[in-house]
Design a protein around this motif. Structure first.
Motif, PDB file in Angstrom:
ATOM      1  N   GLY A  25       8.987  96.252 136.470  1.00  0.00           N
ATOM      2  CA  GLY A  25       7.838  95.373 136.297  1.00  0.00           C
ATOM      3  C   GLY A  25       6.559  96.099 135.934  1.00  0.00           C
ATOM      4  N   ASP A  26       6.650  97.413 135.695  1.00  0.00           N
ATOM      5  CA  ASP A  26       5.473  98.213 135.363  1.00  0.00           C
ATOM      6  C   ASP A  26       5.034  97.923 133.925  1.00  0.00           C
ATOM      7  OD1 ASP A  26       3.653 100.311 136.212  1.00  0.00           O
ATOM      8  OD2 ASP A  26       4.600 101.538 134.681  1.00  0.00           O
ATOM      9  N   ARG A  27       3.811  98.336 133.599  1.00  0.00           N
ATOM     10  CA  ARG A  27       3.287  98.049 132.259  1.00  0.00           C
ATOM     11  C   ARG A  27       4.103  98.712 131.159  1.00  0.00           C
ATOM     12  NH1 ARG A  27      -0.908 101.306 134.719  1.00  0.00           N
ATOM     13  NH2 ARG A  27      -1.002 103.410 133.846  1.00  0.00           N
ATOM     14  N   THR A  28       4.675  99.884 131.440  1.00  0.00           N
ATOM     15  CA  THR A  28       5.469 100.543 130.407  1.00  0.00           C
ATOM     16  C   THR A  28       6.784  99.809 130.159  1.00  0.00           C
ATOM     17  OG1 THR A  28       6.274 102.073 132.113  1.00  0.00           O
ATOM     18  CG2 THR A  28       4.490 102.841 130.704  1.00  0.00           C
ATOM     19  N   GLN A  29       7.331  99.178 131.199  1.00  0.00           N
ATOM     20  CA  GLN A  29       8.533  98.381 130.992  1.00  0.00           C
ATOM     21  C   GLN A  29       8.231  97.168 130.116  1.00  0.00           C
ATOM     22  OE1 GLN A  29      10.052  96.088 134.250  1.00  0.00           O
ATOM     23  NE2 GLN A  29      12.153  96.142 133.497  1.00  0.00           N
ATOM     24  N   ILE A  30       7.118  96.489 130.399  1.00  0.00           N
ATOM     25  CA  ILE A  30       6.722  95.331 129.601  1.00  0.00           C
ATOM     26  C   ILE A  30       6.456  95.755 128.155  1.00  0.00           C
ATOM     27  CG2 ILE A  30       5.086  93.437 129.385  1.00  0.00           C
ATOM     28  CD1 ILE A  30       6.887  93.319 131.865  1.00  0.00           C
ATOM     29  N   ALA A  31       5.810  96.894 127.987  1.00  0.00           N
ATOM     30  CA  ALA A  31       5.520  97.388 126.638  1.00  0.00           C
ATOM     31  C   ALA A  31       6.804  97.695 125.880  1.00  0.00           C
ATOM     32  CB  ALA A  31       4.649  98.639 126.720  1.00  0.00           C
ATOM     33  N   THR A  32       7.791  98.269 126.568  1.00  0.00           N
ATOM     34  CA  THR A  32       9.063  98.581 125.923  1.00  0.00           C
ATOM     35  C   THR A  32       9.788  97.312 125.494  1.00  0.00           C
ATOM     36  OG1 THR A  32       9.268 100.576 127.301  1.00  0.00           O
ATOM     37  CG2 THR A  32      11.255  99.801 126.202  1.00  0.00           C
ATOM     38  N   ILE A  33       9.757  96.293 126.339  1.00  0.00           N
ATOM     39  CA  ILE A  33      10.380  95.009 125.996  1.00  0.00           C
ATOM     40  C   ILE A  33       9.714  94.415 124.758  1.00  0.00           C
ATOM     41  CG2 ILE A  33      10.720  92.622 126.755  1.00  0.00           C
ATOM     42  CD1 ILE A  33      11.004  93.715 129.617  1.00  0.00           C
ATOM     43  N   ALA A  34       8.386  94.441 124.748  1.00  0.00           N
ATOM     44  CA  ALA A  34       7.654  93.879 123.612  1.00  0.00           C
ATOM     45  C   ALA A  34       7.947  94.639 122.327  1.00  0.00           C
ATOM     46  CB  ALA A  34       6.153  93.889 123.913  1.00  0.00           C
TER      47      ALA A  34
END
Length: 205
Positions: free
Chosen positions: A134-143
């Motif tokens: 749920g970290d910002r880098t995980q969200i960025a990778t998904i995007a």
């Protein structure tokens, strides 16, 4: 492919510096053998990257316009959020404190801490994997994976994570003493806004 690699490498490297997982690796490296901490951290981050890319690829099945606007909104929202967090930070942020508490809880729960390579890697893997969820880098990778070739995103993100893990385990404490978490957070926020603007005005790959 090259654009996806460059974007994920740059975004992950900047965003991960000064993050909770960065401090966890740095603290563990001061207590255990650095090579095993590095291996455990990279393993956890690589697995998280692959899972995130799979989620992003599933999202790519949506209409192109939906994917584009979701990517733009995610980057801009996270960018503004990071800049706001940076403006509210004191000289010493909360990420390092949270990381230290997480490591202390994990090590106090063990009756007799073992220094075997497997024990060190397992502890590091578990702590980093949970912290990254749920970290910002995980969200960025998904995007990124939803709008770009998955191969480039995986390679760039894993390399970015490996660079940050190497910095954390070898000179994390030195770096944190010279570059404030507030500066790193603001830099990450600016980078998120930049990628959000690029996603808005540039055609998809």
């Amino acid at each position: 492919m090259l654009a996806a690699f460059t974007a994920s490498l740059l975004l992950i490297t900047v965003s991960e510096l000064g993050d909770k997982t960065f401090f966890i690796a740095a603290i563990l490296a001061m207590r255990h053998r650095r090579r095993w901490v590095f291996a455990g951290a990279v393993g956890a981050l690589a697995l998280m990257t692959i899972l995130s890319v799979l989620v992003g690829q599933a999202a790519s099945l949506l209409p192109d316009s939906v994917v584009k606007w979701a990517e733009v909104c995610l980057f801009i929202v996270f960018g503004i959020r990071l800049l706001y967090q940076a403006s509210q930070m004191a000289t010493t942020g909360d990420e390092e404190k949270d990381a230290a508490e997480a490591v202390d809880r994990a090590e106090k729960s063990k009756r007799k801490p073992k220094e075997t390579p497997l024990a060190i890697m397992t502890e590091t893997f578990g702590l980093v994997f949970v912290a990254e969820w749920g970290d910002r880098t995980q969200i960025a990778t998904i995007a990124l994976a939803a709008a770009h070739p998955p191969g480039g995103v995986v390679i760039g993100a894993v390399l970015g994570h490996a660079i940050c893990a190497a910095i954390a385990t070898n000179c994390g404490r030195w770096l944190c003493g010279r570059v404030s978490e507030r500066t790193l957070t603001a830099l990450g926020g600016g980078l998120f806004l930049l990628f959000g603007s690029l996603a808005l005005f540039m055609p998809q790959a």
